[in-house]
Design a protein around this motif. Structure first.
Motif, PDB file in Angstrom:
ATOM      1  N   VAL A  34      -7.701  20.474  -2.468  1.00 33.08           N
ATOM      2  CA  VAL A  34      -8.434  19.628  -3.415  1.00 33.08           C
ATOM      3  C   VAL A  34      -7.749  18.271  -3.531  1.00 33.08           C
ATOM      4  CG1 VAL A  34      -9.093  19.365  -5.847  1.00 33.08           C
ATOM      5  CG2 VAL A  34      -9.309  21.593  -4.726  1.00 33.08           C
ATOM      6  N   ARG A  35      -8.544  17.202  -3.490  1.00 29.18           N
ATOM      7  CA  ARG A  35      -7.975  15.867  -3.666  1.00 29.18           C
ATOM      8  C   ARG A  35      -7.539  15.675  -5.116  1.00 29.18           C
ATOM      9  NH1 ARG A  35     -10.359   9.773  -2.536  1.00 29.18           N
ATOM     10  NH2 ARG A  35     -11.879  10.347  -4.110  1.00 29.18           N
ATOM     11  N   ILE A  36      -6.383  15.059  -5.301  1.00 28.23           N
ATOM     12  CA  ILE A  36      -5.792  14.885  -6.630  1.00 28.23           C
ATOM     13  C   ILE A  36      -5.617  13.403  -6.910  1.00 28.23           C
ATOM     14  CG2 ILE A  36      -3.756  15.328  -8.053  1.00 28.23           C
ATOM     15  CD1 ILE A  36      -3.339  17.897  -6.394  1.00 28.23           C
ATOM     16  N   ALA A  37      -6.048  12.980  -8.099  1.00 29.86           N
ATOM     17  CA  ALA A  37      -5.864  11.606  -8.547  1.00 29.86           C
ATOM     18  C   ALA A  37      -5.072  11.599  -9.851  1.00 29.86           C
ATOM     19  CB  ALA A  37      -7.209  10.904  -8.739  1.00 29.86           C
ATOM     20  N   PHE A  38      -4.506  10.467 -10.164  1.00 30.69           N
ATOM     21  CA  PHE A  38      -3.565  10.340 -11.280  1.00 30.69           C
ATOM     22  C   PHE A  38      -4.287  10.120 -12.603  1.00 30.69           C
ATOM     23  CE2 PHE A  38      -0.579   8.317 -14.088  1.00 30.69           C
ATOM     24  CZ  PHE A  38       0.687   8.758 -13.718  1.00 30.69           C
ATOM     25  N   GLY A  39      -3.965  10.931 -13.592  1.00 30.39           N
ATOM     26  CA  GLY A  39      -4.467  10.751 -14.950  1.00 30.39           C
ATOM     27  C   GLY A  39      -3.623  11.574 -15.889  1.00 30.39           C
ATOM     28  N   ASP A  97       0.871  -1.168   0.000  1.00 30.35           N
ATOM     29  CA  ASP A  97       0.000   0.000   0.000  1.00 30.35           C
ATOM     30  C   ASP A  97       0.909   1.219   0.000  1.00 30.35           C
ATOM     31  OD1 ASP A  97      -1.567   2.247   1.173  1.00 30.35           O
ATOM     32  OD2 ASP A  97      -3.116   0.740   1.486  1.00 30.35           O
ATOM     33  N   ALA A  98       0.521   2.278  -0.707  1.00 33.84           N
ATOM     34  CA  ALA A  98       1.355   3.480  -0.764  1.00 33.84           C
ATOM     35  C   ALA A  98       1.565   4.094   0.616  1.00 33.84           C
ATOM     36  CB  ALA A  98       0.730   4.510  -1.703  1.00 33.84           C
ATOM     37  N   ALA A  99       0.712   3.755   1.580  1.00 36.09           N
ATOM     38  CA  ALA A  99       0.854   4.287   2.941  1.00 36.09           C
ATOM     39  C   ALA A  99       1.913   3.538   3.741  1.00 36.09           C
ATOM     40  CB  ALA A  99      -0.486   4.219   3.664  1.00 36.09           C
ATOM     41  N   ASN A 100       2.385   2.394   3.216  1.00 35.56           N
ATOM     42  CA  ASN A 100       3.308   1.545   3.960  1.00 35.56           C
ATOM     43  C   ASN A 100       4.715   1.606   3.372  1.00 35.56           C
ATOM     44  OD1 ASN A 100       1.065   0.699   5.427  1.00 35.56           O
ATOM     45  ND2 ASN A 100       0.710  -1.060   4.074  1.00 35.56           N
ATOM     46  N   ALA A 107       0.244   7.169  -4.238  1.00 37.87           N
ATOM     47  CA  ALA A 107      -1.120   6.921  -3.758  1.00 37.87           C
ATOM     48  C   ALA A 107      -2.146   7.395  -4.786  1.00 37.87           C
ATOM     49  CB  ALA A 107      -1.346   7.613  -2.421  1.00 37.87           C
ATOM     50  N   SER A 108      -1.871   8.520  -5.444  1.00 37.60           N
ATOM     51  CA  SER A 108      -2.822   9.055  -6.423  1.00 37.60           C
ATOM     52  C   SER A 108      -3.049   8.095  -7.580  1.00 37.60           C
ATOM     53  CB  SER A 108      -2.330  10.406  -6.961  1.00 37.60           C
ATOM     54  OG  SER A 108      -1.294  10.256  -7.931  1.00 37.60           O
ATOM     55  N   ALA A 109      -2.056   7.238  -7.852  1.00 36.70           N
ATOM     56  CA  ALA A 109      -2.146   6.282  -8.957  1.00 36.70           C
ATOM     57  C   ALA A 109      -2.471   4.872  -8.496  1.00 36.70           C
ATOM     58  CB  ALA A 109      -0.827   6.264  -9.734  1.00 36.70           C
ATOM     59  N   THR A 110      -2.741   4.721  -7.205  1.00 38.08           N
ATOM     60  CA  THR A 110      -3.083   3.386  -6.682  1.00 38.08           C
ATOM     61  C   THR A 110      -4.352   3.484  -5.823  1.00 38.08           C
ATOM     62  OG1 THR A 110      -1.414   3.724  -4.921  1.00 38.08           O
ATOM     63  CG2 THR A 110      -0.762   2.414  -6.844  1.00 38.08           C
ATOM     64  N   THR A 111      -4.196   3.789  -4.539  1.00 39.13           N
ATOM     65  CA  THR A 111      -5.362   3.762  -3.639  1.00 39.13           C
ATOM     66  C   THR A 111      -6.384   4.848  -3.965  1.00 39.13           C
ATOM     67  OG1 THR A 111      -4.015   5.010  -2.044  1.00 39.13           O
ATOM     68  CG2 THR A 111      -4.178   2.632  -1.726  1.00 39.13           C
ATOM     69  N   VAL A 112      -5.916   6.060  -4.267  1.00 38.56           N
ATOM     70  CA  VAL A 112      -6.858   7.136  -4.580  1.00 38.56           C
ATOM     71  C   VAL A 112      -7.589   6.838  -5.888  1.00 38.56           C
ATOM     72  CG1 VAL A 112      -7.104   9.592  -5.100  1.00 38.56           C
ATOM     73  CG2 VAL A 112      -5.506   8.854  -3.320  1.00 38.56           C
ATOM     74  N   ALA A 113      -6.845   6.424  -6.903  1.00 39.88           N
ATOM     75  CA  ALA A 113      -7.470   6.113  -8.196  1.00 39.88           C
ATOM     76  C   ALA A 113      -8.436   4.950  -8.078  1.00 39.88           C
ATOM     77  CB  ALA A 113      -6.392   5.818  -9.241  1.00 39.88           C
ATOM     78  N   ALA A 114      -8.088   3.942  -7.281  1.00 35.96           N
ATOM     79  CA  ALA A 114      -8.992   2.807  -7.086  1.00 35.96           C
ATOM     80  C   ALA A 114     -10.286   3.255  -6.434  1.00 35.96           C
ATOM     81  CB  ALA A 114      -8.305   1.732  -6.238  1.00 35.96           C
ATOM     82  N   ASP A 115     -10.186   4.184  -5.494  1.00 36.24           N
ATOM     83  CA  ASP A 115     -11.385   4.721  -4.845  1.00 36.24           C
ATOM     84  C   ASP A 115     -12.260   5.465  -5.845  1.00 36.24           C
ATOM     85  OD1 ASP A 115     -12.979   5.447  -2.435  1.00 36.24           O
ATOM     86  OD2 ASP A 115     -12.324   7.459  -2.968  1.00 36.24           O
ATOM     87  N   ILE A 116     -11.650   6.257  -6.729  1.00 40.91           N
ATOM     88  CA  ILE A 116     -12.403   6.974  -7.762  1.00 40.91           C
ATOM     89  C   ILE A 116     -13.196   5.988  -8.621  1.00 40.91           C
ATOM     90  CG2 ILE A 116     -12.161   8.317  -9.900  1.00 40.91           C
ATOM     91  CD1 ILE A 116     -11.803   9.983  -7.404  1.00 40.91           C
ATOM     92  N   LEU A 117     -12.607   4.854  -8.919  1.00 42.06           N
ATOM     93  CA  LEU A 117     -13.264   3.843  -9.756  1.00 42.06           C
ATOM     94  C   LEU A 117     -14.275   3.001  -8.981  1.00 42.06           C
ATOM     95  CD1 LEU A 117     -10.164   2.579 -11.785  1.00 42.06           C
ATOM     96  CD2 LEU A 117     -12.007   4.066 -12.618  1.00 42.06           C
ATOM     97  N   GLY A 118     -14.343   3.178  -7.667  1.00 47.07           N
ATOM     98  CA  GLY A 118     -15.223   2.334  -6.864  1.00 47.07           C
ATOM     99  C   GLY A 118     -14.713   0.909  -6.768  1.00 47.07           C
ATOM    100  N   MET A 119     -13.375   0.744  -6.853  1.00 49.09           N
ATOM    101  CA  MET A 119     -12.773  -0.593  -6.880  1.00 49.09           C
ATOM    102  C   MET A 119     -11.722  -0.755  -5.790  1.00 49.09           C
ATOM    103  SD  MET A 119     -12.413  -0.992 -11.035  1.00 49.09           S
ATOM    104  CE  MET A 119     -12.055  -2.759 -10.997  1.00 49.09           C
TER     105      MET A 119
END
Length: 443
Positions: A353-358, A40-43, A388-400
């Motif tokens: 503002v929360r930032i996600a990877f794209g 996890d990006a937090a670890n 995190a923006s390209a892993t956990t945050v992005a996964a949350d955006i996708l609902g996954m």
């Protein structure tokens, strides 16, 4: 056993790549010998570990010197000490979750030749999409959100082909076609009237009722989410400004209808007032966010809207300035946005503002997606936050969040390997050495 491991790694990688191309449905049990693991990006990275993959999912992650690891070694080898499971030697690599790009266009490559829309058949765009899916996966991106394809059903079919293993590539989440106003960014323009009409995709609208109907049409066509062009755009062949295109009532109708169908809305938006209006309407993500200001950011925070800044797109189009690559009207718009693009992340972060990877890959060459990390860091993000923006945050955006973005038992086996530690330096992700998507090794 080092030489045996090396040979086994080469054979397994080749076989798995060929299996993905051939669409073999069967999964072998796999033991990945990792030098360190970022779950996890937090670890922080762990020590040497084994990752056990079964049926396309992560079954277990254990320390390499543990009793559990010795148990897996016994299960994975026969009495002669030969591997009966697939064994992958990444003992000198850092292993981490596959990356997620929330803004791609797999069916397109960079081009200033807008007229090619009138001369290229849809079959060619399908081949381009398959090519780019493979390139994107090899770059370490195991899931992408595709926001606007060139022709009907291209990315829907690519979504199916990569899921079934018929073509190597990432998991594809797609909006299919983009919904836009008539004559705006996303609509066909720049041609004579009868050519514009012939190329019309059927996803333009005027008024709340008609815009709601286009959302329902996109759902019928198999879209996973809705993409709208909430403001003018940089690369379209019209020189009007970059502020709001849809009315407030139209955007609210789009968001409400999408929610009724279980779909989220991503909004291309450059101008500050257009960003603010889209956020007030309840869109899930703002794509680009070029002129984000305090008021726009406040509206985003109040509605829980996330920014996907696509910094690589600005970098890519800037590199083609002055070369005759774009038409004069497009080049003029590029020069204007280039003045503020470097501070998008800085302004967003200053306002919380929360930032996600794209990235907007397709505006620049596919496969260079990880260059976004360097630009995010330049904008003030830490390497950990960028990852995190390209892993956990992005996964949350996708609902996954319960399927991807982490390495955990039960999660999809979307795994990559690199040299170095991306927690402390995310730019190492620009060189990915090994990729697995849904338990299938990509070449």
């Amino acid at each position: 056993m080092g030489l045996l491991k090396t040979i086994r790694f080469a054979l397994v990688g080749t076989a798995a790549g060929l299996a993905a191309l051939a669409g073999a449905p069967a999964f072998a049990e796999t033991l990945i010998d990792a030098g360190s693991v970022i779950t996890d990006a937090a670890n922080e990275p762990s020590g040497p570990s084994y990752i056990i993959v079964k049926d396309g999912r992560i079954h277990d992650i254990v320390a390499a010197d543990s009793d559990q690891a010795r148990g897996y070694e016994a299960a994975a080898t026969n009495e002669a000490g030969e591997w009966v499971w697939d064994y992958i030697d990444l003992s000198d690599k850092t292993v981490l979750p596959g990356l997620i790009d929330l803004h791609t266009h797999l069916s397109g490559d960079p081009s200033g030749e807008f007229w090619r829309a009138a001369t290229t058949p849809p079959e060619y765009f399908t081949l381009i999409a398959a090519k780019n899916a493979r390139i994107t996966a090899l770059a370490g991106f195991t899931t992408v959100r595709d926001l606007g394809s060139r022709t009907d059903q291209v990315t829907q079919m690519l979504r199916r082909a990569t899921a079934e293993g018929l073509a190597p590539g990432p998991r594809v989440v797609t909006s299919a076609r983009t919904i836009s106003i008539i004559g705006g960014h996303g609509d066909t323009n720049g041609f004579v009237e009868h050519v514009n009409d012939a190329l019309d995709s059927g996803f333009t609208c005027t008024g709340p009722v008609e815009c709601a109907s286009k959302v329902r049409l996109a759902s019928q066509y198999g879209a996973d989410l809705i993409k709208i062009t909430a403001t003018g755009g940089v690369l379209s062949q019209q020189g009007r400004g970059l502020e709001a295109h849809f009315s407030d009532d139209e955007m609210k109708a789009i968001v409400d209808t999408a929610e009724s169908l279980g779909l989220k809305v991503a909004a291309h938006a450059h101008g500050a007032r257009g960003i603010e209006a889209a956020a007030r309407a309840g869109v899930h993500t703002i794509e680009h966010g070029t002129y984000i200001d305090d008021a726009a950011a406040r509206a985003m925070n109040e509605s829980g809207t996330t920014l996907v800044p696509t910094l690589m797109a600005f970098e890519g189009i800037r590199q083609n300035l002055g070369k005759g690559f774009y038409t004069p009207v497009v080049e003029a718009k590029i020069r204007e946005v280039a003045k503020v693009a470097d501070t998008i992340v800085e302004r967003a972060r200053a306002n919380g503002v929360r930032i996600a990877f794209g990235t907007d890959a397709g505006v620049f060459p596919h496969g260079l997606n990880a260059g976004e990390f360097r630009l995010m860091i330049r904008g003030g993000m830490s390497s950990r936050d960028a990852l995190a923006s390209a892993t956990t945050v992005a996964a949350d955006i996708l609902g996954m969040s319960d399927q991807i973005g982490r390495l955990m038992p039960g999660y999809s086996a979307d795994i990559i390997a690199v040299d170095g530690n991306p927690i402390s330096d995310a730019t190492v992700l620009e060189q990915v050495d090994w990729v697995m998507v849904r338990g299938r090794v990509i070449e």
